[in-house]
Scaffold this motif. Structure first.
Motif, PDB file in Angstrom:
ATOM      1  N   PHE A 140       4.642   1.390 -17.792  1.00  0.00           N
ATOM      2  CA  PHE A 140       4.072   0.625 -16.687  1.00  0.00           C
ATOM      3  C   PHE A 140       3.528   1.537 -15.593  1.00  0.00           C
ATOM      4  CE2 PHE A 140       7.271  -2.150 -18.574  1.00  0.00           C
ATOM      5  CZ  PHE A 140       6.567  -3.340 -18.717  1.00  0.00           C
ATOM      6  N   VAL A 141       2.631   0.973 -14.805  1.00  0.00           N
ATOM      7  CA  VAL A 141       2.296   1.562 -13.514  1.00  0.00           C
ATOM      8  C   VAL A 141       3.078   0.757 -12.486  1.00  0.00           C
ATOM      9  CG1 VAL A 141       0.516   2.054 -11.809  1.00  0.00           C
ATOM     10  CG2 VAL A 141      -0.009   2.250 -14.260  1.00  0.00           C
ATOM     11  N   TYR A 142       3.975   1.428 -11.780  1.00  0.00           N
ATOM     12  CA  TYR A 142       4.745   0.785 -10.708  1.00  0.00           C
ATOM     13  C   TYR A 142       3.965   0.939  -9.401  1.00  0.00           C
ATOM     14  CZ  TYR A 142       8.629   0.898 -14.019  1.00  0.00           C
ATOM     15  OH  TYR A 142       9.428   0.705 -15.123  1.00  0.00           O
ATOM     16  N   TYR A 143       4.005  -0.103  -8.579  1.00  0.00           N
ATOM     17  CA  TYR A 143       3.292  -0.025  -7.307  1.00  0.00           C
ATOM     18  C   TYR A 143       4.070  -0.745  -6.213  1.00  0.00           C
ATOM     19  CZ  TYR A 143       1.653  -4.903  -7.920  1.00  0.00           C
ATOM     20  OH  TYR A 143       1.587  -6.270  -8.070  1.00  0.00           O
ATOM     21  N   ARG A 144       3.742  -0.400  -4.967  1.00  0.00           N
ATOM     22  CA  ARG A 144       4.367  -1.045  -3.820  1.00  0.00           C
ATOM     23  C   ARG A 144       3.516  -2.250  -3.423  1.00  0.00           C
ATOM     24  NH1 ARG A 144       8.558   2.131  -1.695  1.00  0.00           N
ATOM     25  NH2 ARG A 144       9.005   0.190  -0.587  1.00  0.00           N
ATOM     26  N   LYS A 145       4.103  -3.419  -3.556  1.00  0.00           N
ATOM     27  CA  LYS A 145       3.380  -4.666  -3.293  1.00  0.00           C
ATOM     28  C   LYS A 145       2.835  -4.727  -1.870  1.00  0.00           C
ATOM     29  CE  LYS A 145       6.082  -7.554  -6.492  1.00  0.00           C
ATOM     30  NZ  LYS A 145       7.013  -8.712  -6.573  1.00  0.00           N
ATOM     31  N   SER A 146       3.624  -4.253  -0.916  1.00  0.00           N
ATOM     32  CA  SER A 146       3.212  -4.340   0.491  1.00  0.00           C
ATOM     33  C   SER A 146       1.950  -3.520   0.762  1.00  0.00           C
ATOM     34  CB  SER A 146       4.349  -3.878   1.402  1.00  0.00           C
ATOM     35  OG  SER A 146       4.761  -2.568   1.078  1.00  0.00           O
ATOM     36  N   ALA A 259       3.506   7.412  -1.432  1.00  0.00           N
ATOM     37  CA  ALA A 259       2.680   7.201  -2.613  1.00  0.00           C
ATOM     38  C   ALA A 259       2.692   5.719  -2.950  1.00  0.00           C
ATOM     39  CB  ALA A 259       3.196   8.020  -3.795  1.00  0.00           C
ATOM     40  N   ALA A 260       1.540   5.190  -3.349  1.00  0.00           N
ATOM     41  CA  ALA A 260       1.425   3.756  -3.614  1.00  0.00           C
ATOM     42  C   ALA A 260       1.787   3.379  -5.035  1.00  0.00           C
ATOM     43  CB  ALA A 260       0.006   3.298  -3.315  1.00  0.00           C
ATOM     44  N   MET A 261       1.587   4.321  -5.983  1.00  0.00           N
ATOM     45  CA  MET A 261       1.821   4.022  -7.400  1.00  0.00           C
ATOM     46  C   MET A 261       2.431   5.224  -8.105  1.00  0.00           C
ATOM     47  SD  MET A 261      -1.715   2.040  -8.567  1.00  0.00           S
ATOM     48  CE  MET A 261      -2.786   3.444  -8.191  1.00  0.00           C
ATOM     49  N   MET A 262       3.047   4.956  -9.244  1.00  0.00           N
ATOM     50  CA  MET A 262       3.479   6.002 -10.172  1.00  0.00           C
ATOM     51  C   MET A 262       3.615   5.370 -11.551  1.00  0.00           C
ATOM     52  SD  MET A 262       7.511   6.589  -9.244  1.00  0.00           S
ATOM     53  CE  MET A 262       7.882   7.279 -10.857  1.00  0.00           C
ATOM     54  N   ALA A 263       3.393   6.157 -12.592  1.00  0.00           N
ATOM     55  CA  ALA A 263       3.465   5.658 -13.961  1.00  0.00           C
ATOM     56  C   ALA A 263       4.717   6.198 -14.639  1.00  0.00           C
ATOM     57  CB  ALA A 263       2.222   6.076 -14.746  1.00  0.00           C
ATOM     58  N   ALA A 264       5.441   5.305 -15.310  1.00  0.00           N
ATOM     59  CA  ALA A 264       6.662   5.697 -16.027  1.00  0.00           C
ATOM     60  C   ALA A 264       7.056   4.560 -16.963  1.00  0.00           C
ATOM     61  CB  ALA A 264       7.797   6.004 -15.050  1.00  0.00           C
ATOM     62  N   GLY A 265       8.031   4.844 -17.821  1.00  0.00           N
ATOM     63  CA  GLY A 265       8.535   3.823 -18.732  1.00  0.00           C
ATOM     64  C   GLY A 265       9.373   2.795 -18.008  1.00  0.00           C
ATOM     65  N   PRO A 277      16.313   1.156  -0.807  1.00  0.00           N
ATOM     66  CA  PRO A 277      17.090   0.342   0.135  1.00  0.00           C
ATOM     67  C   PRO A 277      16.912  -1.139  -0.181  1.00  0.00           C
ATOM     68  CG  PRO A 277      15.166   1.319   1.194  1.00  0.00           C
ATOM     69  CD  PRO A 277      15.261   1.939  -0.144  1.00  0.00           C
ATOM     70  N   GLU A 278      17.858  -1.938   0.234  1.00  0.00           N
ATOM     71  CA  GLU A 278      17.882  -3.353  -0.138  1.00  0.00           C
ATOM     72  C   GLU A 278      16.579  -4.061   0.244  1.00  0.00           C
ATOM     73  OE1 GLU A 278      19.505  -6.261  -2.237  1.00  0.00           O
ATOM     74  OE2 GLU A 278      20.523  -4.348  -1.861  1.00  0.00           O
ATOM     75  N   GLU A 279      16.036  -3.735   1.404  1.00  0.00           N
ATOM     76  CA  GLU A 279      14.838  -4.426   1.876  1.00  0.00           C
ATOM     77  C   GLU A 279      13.591  -4.073   1.064  1.00  0.00           C
ATOM     78  OE1 GLU A 279      15.504  -0.800   4.608  1.00  0.00           O
ATOM     79  OE2 GLU A 279      16.704  -2.353   3.595  1.00  0.00           O
ATOM     80  N   ASP A 280      13.671  -2.995   0.253  1.00  0.00           N
ATOM     81  CA  ASP A 280      12.516  -2.580  -0.549  1.00  0.00           C
ATOM     82  C   ASP A 280      12.601  -3.011  -2.009  1.00  0.00           C
ATOM     83  OD1 ASP A 280      11.306  -1.444   1.597  1.00  0.00           O
ATOM     84  OD2 ASP A 280      11.747   0.641   1.052  1.00  0.00           O
ATOM     85  N   LYS A 281      13.711  -3.593  -2.416  1.00  0.00           N
ATOM     86  CA  LYS A 281      13.872  -3.936  -3.834  1.00  0.00           C
ATOM     87  C   LYS A 281      12.845  -4.969  -4.290  1.00  0.00           C
ATOM     88  CE  LYS A 281      18.821  -2.852  -4.032  1.00  0.00           C
ATOM     89  NZ  LYS A 281      18.645  -1.542  -4.635  1.00  0.00           N
ATOM     90  N   GLY A 282      12.460  -5.879  -3.399  1.00  0.00           N
ATOM     91  CA  GLY A 282      11.469  -6.888  -3.746  1.00  0.00           C
ATOM     92  C   GLY A 282      10.041  -6.417  -3.599  1.00  0.00           C
ATOM     93  N   ASP A 283       9.863  -5.152  -3.210  1.00  0.00           N
ATOM     94  CA  ASP A 283       8.527  -4.615  -2.966  1.00  0.00           C
ATOM     95  C   ASP A 283       7.968  -3.886  -4.183  1.00  0.00           C
ATOM     96  OD1 ASP A 283       6.334  -4.248  -1.197  1.00  0.00           O
ATOM     97  OD2 ASP A 283       6.943  -2.173  -0.845  1.00  0.00           O
ATOM     98  N   LEU A 284       8.680  -3.946  -5.303  1.00  0.00           N
ATOM     99  CA  LEU A 284       8.253  -3.231  -6.505  1.00  0.00           C
ATOM    100  C   LEU A 284       7.422  -4.143  -7.396  1.00  0.00           C
ATOM    101  CD1 LEU A 284       8.493  -0.579  -8.162  1.00  0.00           C
ATOM    102  CD2 LEU A 284      10.412  -1.663  -9.364  1.00  0.00           C
ATOM    103  N   GLY A 285       6.187  -3.738  -7.665  1.00  0.00           N
ATOM    104  CA  GLY A 285       5.336  -4.448  -8.607  1.00  0.00           C
ATOM    105  C   GLY A 285       5.075  -3.591  -9.829  1.00  0.00           C
TER     106      GLY A 285
END
Length: 424
Positions: A140-146, A259-265, A277-285
């Motif tokens: 996947f490419v992971y990204y920060r939704k915000s 960094a806005a994105m990173m690619a990994a399995g 941190p807890e407040e960022d767990k829902g920010d992962l796309g």
């Protein structure tokens, strides 16, 4: 190294000794050994939902012994045991080592477990089922939704859209668009290793390379794949010094929103949820890297079958081992295991529940799975002779090496080795 070899050798001698004791067991009772490397679900098998106890209820005459070995030692341990003809009754084989064990294991064609396993057909070698993968996984490419929301960005569906997002993140957002810890060579694997599979005709790309005098010329999946990697890296998505930092810095940049994105399995998902941190767990796309050029093309996405359960020809308990595999892949236990691991099930009617990975796959239309098939004899000969390393080529492109010059250089190396080793 001497110390590690001595430990492995002593472990093997201990294992051989156990084998002699097993010969004294009554024929009415059997013990079979399953060897796996750490990280494949051993905590579930041995602690959370004991696999040996579960199977004992189904087959009281067979005792399942599970042996876990550190991942760094596993391949060497199995190699030693194979040489000594003392492999365990069932042992896990890594995707990349399947060809190595092709003559040391029985053919699993015809098993009920094989009929259930949706990955088995793709990984046959000379029409022989070397082993049955316990699961598959995606990249996947992971990204920060915000960040995407602030800049009005949507998940890309084509290669051009992906490159456009890189440009916007860099020039308008002021972020490192795509963190790549290129100082650690392995972090480049989502690019040089996988993108050539995802372009047109990239299926089974390594073995196609073994059949070609020069796979680095225009029009081949290798050339076209690296061309896309070069297009991406020419945008300097990972910052001005992409090989000046490694994996730990890469993940820290992503966690801190530098960094806005990173690619990994998909294995990275658990790491993020543990470290964020807890407040960022829902920010992962997450999205699958789009390599297609337009929406009319199939969306080719990468699937790696892994942890292939094999039965060696030297096992004295082959029938008991087969019975276990038939039960395992068809059982409710397997369904629970897959949901614990949150990986792609190898059985069609097993569904992931509340899975963020399944959600990503389900929303993609016109998709096509592409399997990571390891390179076999011809490819391996040439690879070893030329020291070809997909990650190294990725790192070269990341550091600014000219794409066309790199393809020309590798074309000459490959053709010379091919003529010497394959010919015809």
């Amino acid at each position: 190294m001497k110390k590690t070899f001595l430990i492995l050798a002593l472990s093997t001698l201990g294992f051989l000794g156990c084998g002699k004791e097993e010969g004294k067991v009554s024929t009415a009772k059997k013990e079979i050994t399953l060897s796996i490397w750490e990280g494949t679900g051993e905590e579930y098998f041995m602690e959370l939902n004991n696999l040996s106890e579960a199977y004992k209820k189904i087959n009281p005459n067979v005792t399942l012994k599970i042996e876990k070995i550190p991942g760094s030692d596993y391949d060497t341990a199995m190699k030693i045991r194979n040489t000594a003809q003392q492999l365990p009754d069932i042992f896990a084989v890594r995707n990349k080592h399947m060809y190595t064990y092709r003559d040391s294991v029985i053919d699993l064609n015809g098993l009920e477990a094989t009929k259930l396993n949706i990955f088995a057909e793709a990984y046959k070698i000379d029409n022989k089922v070397i082993g049955l993968p316990m699961y598959g996984f995606n990249e996947f490419v992971y990204y920060r939704k915000s960040i995407f929301k602030d800049l009005g960005l949507s998940e890309p569906e084509t290669w051009g859209q992906f490159l456009e997002i890189i440009d916007i993140l860099k020039n308008k957002g002021g972020y490192v668009p795509l963190a790549i810890g290129g100082k650690d060579l392995w972090t480049t694997y989502p690019y040089g290793q996988f993108i050539p599979y995802l372009v047109k005709n990239g299926d089974n790309v390594l073995n196609k390379m073994g059949e070609m005098k020069n796979p680095f010329v225009e029009g081949t999946p290798v050339y076209e794949g690296y061309k896309k990697v070069s297009q991406l890296f020419d945008l300097k998505p990972a910052g001005d010094n992409p090989i000046g930092y490694g994996w730990s810095q890469e993940t820290n940049m992503f966690l801190s929103k530098k960094a806005a994105m990173m690619a990994a399995g998909q294995w990275y998902y658990k790491d993020y949820m543990k470290d964020a941190p807890e407040e960022d767990k829902g920010d992962l796309g997450m999205f699958l890297m789009p390599v297609r050029d337009n929406l009319d093309e199939k969306f080719r996405y990468f699937v790696t079958g892994e942890v292939f359960l094999a039965i060696p020809t030297t096992s004295k308990n082959q029938e008991e081992a087969k019975e276990f595999l038939n039960w395992f892949f068809g059982s409710d236990y397997y369904k629970a295991y897959i949901n614990h691991m949150q990986v792609l099930p190898a059985v069609a009617d097993v569904k992931l529940e509340n899975s963020p990975f399944a959600d990503v796959l389900e929303k993609i239309q016109n998709k096509e799975a592409v399997y990571q098939i390891p390179g076999y004899e011809k490819y391996t000969k040439i690879k070893n002779a030329t020291h070809y390393d997909q990650n190294q080529l990725s790192q070269d492109l990341l550091s600014g090496v000219n794409f066309q010059e790199l393809m020309t250089e590798w074309g000459k190396k490959w053709e010379e080795a091919w003529n010497n080793l394959i010919g015809g």
